[in-house]
Design a protein around this motif. Sequence first.
Motif, PDB file in Angstrom:
ATOM      1  N   ALA A   1      17.427  51.110  72.730  1.00  0.00           N
ATOM      2  CA  ALA A   1      17.665  50.645  71.295  1.00  0.00           C
ATOM      3  C   ALA A   1      17.945  51.309  70.282  1.00  0.00           C
ATOM      4  N   SER A   2      17.289  52.384  69.916  1.00  0.00           N
ATOM      5  CA  SER A   2      18.427  53.220  68.976  1.00  0.00           C
ATOM      6  C   SER A   2      19.669  53.700  68.894  1.00  0.00           C
ATOM      7  N   GLU A   3      20.204  54.117  70.594  1.00  0.00           N
ATOM      8  CA  GLU A   3      21.693  53.733  70.376  1.00  0.00           C
ATOM      9  C   GLU A   3      22.458  52.887  69.903  1.00  0.00           C
ATOM     10  N   LYS A   4      21.565  51.039  70.771  1.00  0.00           N
ATOM     11  CA  LYS A   4      22.540  50.332  70.024  1.00  0.00           C
ATOM     12  C   LYS A   4      22.400  49.510  68.766  1.00  0.00           C
ATOM     13  N   VAL A   5      21.201  50.303  68.150  1.00  0.00           N
ATOM     14  CA  VAL A   5      21.420  50.698  66.480  1.00  0.00           C
ATOM     15  C   VAL A   5      22.631  51.417  65.683  1.00  0.00           C
ATOM     16  N   ALA A   6      22.879  52.447  66.628  1.00  0.00           N
ATOM     17  CA  ALA A   6      23.887  53.366  66.041  1.00  0.00           C
ATOM     18  C   ALA A   6      25.047  52.653  66.207  1.00  0.00           C
ATOM     19  N   SER A   7      25.447  52.232  67.496  1.00  0.00           N
ATOM     20  CA  SER A   7      26.166  51.523  67.786  1.00  0.00           C
ATOM     21  C   SER A   7      26.692  49.772  67.454  1.00  0.00           C
ATOM     22  N   VAL A   8      26.470  49.310  66.447  1.00  0.00           N
ATOM     23  CA  VAL A   8      26.289  48.288  65.709  1.00  0.00           C
ATOM     24  C   VAL A   8      26.865  48.426  64.492  1.00  0.00           C
ATOM     25  N   PHE A   9      25.418  49.309  63.447  1.00  0.00           N
ATOM     26  CA  PHE A   9      25.867  50.279  62.843  1.00  0.00           C
ATOM     27  C   PHE A   9      27.311  51.036  62.416  1.00  0.00           C
ATOM     28  N   SER A  10      28.231  51.112  63.333  1.00  0.00           N
ATOM     29  CA  SER A  10      28.685  52.154  63.288  1.00  0.00           C
ATOM     30  C   SER A  10      30.224  51.767  63.134  1.00  0.00           C
ATOM     31  N   LYS A  11      30.176  49.886  63.074  1.00  0.00           N
ATOM     32  CA  LYS A  11      32.100  49.102  62.942  1.00  0.00           C
ATOM     33  C   LYS A  11      31.062  48.631  62.148  1.00  0.00           C
ATOM     34  N   LEU A  12      29.615  48.548  60.710  1.00  0.00           N
ATOM     35  CA  LEU A  12      30.132  47.788  59.551  1.00  0.00           C
ATOM     36  C   LEU A  12      30.116  49.270  58.168  1.00  0.00           C
ATOM     37  N   PRO A  13      30.892  48.391  57.455  1.00  0.00           N
ATOM     38  CA  PRO A  13      30.940  49.126  56.123  1.00  0.00           C
ATOM     39  C   PRO A  13      30.050  50.591  55.745  1.00  0.00           C
ATOM     40  N   GLU A  14      29.991  51.614  55.195  1.00  0.00           N
ATOM     41  CA  GLU A  14      29.523  52.988  54.486  1.00  0.00           C
ATOM     42  C   GLU A  14      28.469  52.475  54.250  1.00  0.00           C
ATOM     43  N   GLU A  15      27.550  52.740  53.217  1.00  0.00           N
ATOM     44  CA  GLU A  15      26.639  52.542  52.272  1.00  0.00           C
ATOM     45  C   GLU A  15      27.594  52.984  50.727  1.00  0.00           C
ATOM     46  N   ASN A  16      27.730  51.722  50.102  1.00  0.00           N
ATOM     47  CA  ASN A  16      28.286  51.793  48.697  1.00  0.00           C
ATOM     48  C   ASN A  16      26.939  51.875  47.722  1.00  0.00           C
ATOM     49  N   ALA A  17      27.535  53.302  47.123  1.00  0.00           N
ATOM     50  CA  ALA A  17      26.135  53.915  45.960  1.00  0.00           C
ATOM     51  C   ALA A  17      25.776  53.163  44.799  1.00  0.00           C
ATOM     52  N   VAL A  18      27.072  52.147  44.368  1.00  0.00           N
ATOM     53  CA  VAL A  18      27.390  51.000  43.621  1.00  0.00           C
ATOM     54  C   VAL A  18      26.076  49.894  43.777  1.00  0.00           C
ATOM     55  N   VAL A  19      26.847  49.377  44.655  1.00  0.00           N
ATOM     56  CA  VAL A  19      26.177  48.607  45.151  1.00  0.00           C
ATOM     57  C   VAL A  19      24.763  48.598  46.046  1.00  0.00           C
ATOM     58  N   ASP A  20      24.334  49.534  46.538  1.00  0.00           N
ATOM     59  CA  ASP A  20      22.944  50.074  46.726  1.00  0.00           C
ATOM     60  C   ASP A  20      22.011  50.011  45.464  1.00  0.00           C
ATOM     61  N   LYS A  21      22.101  50.720  43.741  1.00  0.00           N
ATOM     62  CA  LYS A  21      21.572  50.917  43.199  1.00  0.00           C
ATOM     63  C   LYS A  21      21.699  49.610  42.625  1.00  0.00           C
ATOM     64  N   LEU A  22      22.742  48.724  42.431  1.00  0.00           N
ATOM     65  CA  LEU A  22      22.659  46.979  41.918  1.00  0.00           C
ATOM     66  C   LEU A  22      21.541  45.828  43.259  1.00  0.00           C
ATOM     67  N   VAL A  23      21.053  46.799  43.940  1.00  0.00           N
ATOM     68  CA  VAL A  23      20.501  45.970  44.682  1.00  0.00           C
ATOM     69  C   VAL A  23      18.990  46.272  44.588  1.00  0.00           C
ATOM     70  N   LYS A  24      18.805  47.304  44.149  1.00  0.00           N
ATOM     71  CA  LYS A  24      17.701  47.648  44.502  1.00  0.00           C
ATOM     72  C   LYS A  24      17.066  48.233  42.961  1.00  0.00           C
ATOM     73  N   THR A  25      17.970  47.669  42.314  1.00  0.00           N
ATOM     74  CA  THR A  25      17.423  47.569  40.343  1.00  0.00           C
ATOM     75  C   THR A  25      17.257  45.949  40.934  1.00  0.00           C
ATOM     76  N   ASN A  26      17.932  44.826  41.369  1.00  0.00           N
ATOM     77  CA  ASN A  26      17.450  43.557  41.705  1.00  0.00           C
ATOM     78  C   ASN A  26      16.594  43.021  42.078  1.00  0.00           C
ATOM     79  N   PHE A  27      15.915  43.844  42.742  1.00  0.00           N
ATOM     80  CA  PHE A  27      15.058  43.869  44.259  1.00  0.00           C
ATOM     81  C   PHE A  27      14.396  45.041  45.213  1.00  0.00           C
ATOM     82  N   PRO A  28      13.541  45.230  44.088  1.00  0.00           N
ATOM     83  CA  PRO A  28      12.791  46.931  44.234  1.00  0.00           C
ATOM     84  C   PRO A  28      12.176  46.274  45.800  1.00  0.00           C
ATOM     85  N   GLY A  29      12.227  47.459  46.356  1.00  0.00           N
ATOM     86  CA  GLY A  29      11.625  47.146  47.687  1.00  0.00           C
ATOM     87  C   GLY A  29      11.984  47.209  48.574  1.00  0.00           C
ATOM     88  N   ALA A  30      14.275  46.727  48.468  1.00  0.00           N
ATOM     89  CA  ALA A  30      14.578  46.705  49.729  1.00  0.00           C
ATOM     90  C   ALA A  30      15.194  47.377  49.974  1.00  0.00           C
TER      91      ALA A  30
END
Length: 305
Positions: free
Chosen positions: A41-70
Amino acid sequence: MKLSPAVITLFVATTEAFTVAPTGHGTSKINMIINGETETASEKVASVFSKLPEENAVVDKLVKTNFPGAISNKDLATRVVELLGEKGFKPSNTLLATSLCADELARELEDEFVEIYGNNFNLGGLSGFPFAGNTGFGAMAAHIPDDGFCLVIHGPHVGITKEGQIGKVERSGIALVDNCCGSAIAASNYLKGITDGGATITPKIQQFTDFQQGAVQELILPFGKRLGRAENRMRELPYALYDSQEALVTDIVNTGKGGIKKGLAVLGGIQINTSPDTLDYFHPLKFDYYDSDGNVVENMLPYLK
């Protein structure tokens, strides 16, 4: 929050309608059924998210500011898979069941977990309410692999734009910045019309052709004052919906827990949808583990934070 017996009766009347969702992208039925694992399952997680965008620091801060705990879906999947792996969950012995909104954006989280565990039983409908009810849960439990496990993921969703507007989201191929969740916002507007005194009197309380939306509107009624007093109604709306859904999911699980085989994990929270070129997020609010006797034996939520 307690729902009235009348509302619960109205809701469970829909339990004859349930479907098994098709296998997600790139998922093989062979991988789902055979005892031997081609990937952990851990290998599958790595495979799934290797196809998706990298974390965006600006969006990460925006989401976590509006939804603490996300946390990002990537962090969620990584932690959930690790925790459940310690209990024996793996792709070949686990059935995924979700109660998420019908909106295609809600498929993001669902598809990510489908690629990890192999298949999904759909329990949900508009706004994420578990419209399959007791009948659907019972049918789902019968499909859990022998001596296997089930992971239930449920909750409403909400959008947030790159500019930080909550209740809206950019969608792929659509110039319009659209409502998210449309069903939830329509129900909120219906409720606001009642609490503000501007609702139109109509004899059409329920119509079969729009039964789910009618039920969403009924199930949000107890939250009129809470939403009216909220600093940001769109930010509070998914949490009000979650509280309503959590009461229903808990009742459905308790009714059908005799069908649990080796163990059941229930993950509840808020899906947070972002623009197509950034990761989605999830605010986990519940992560309980039930043993084979249907008893909650561990609260795993602290390990997701």
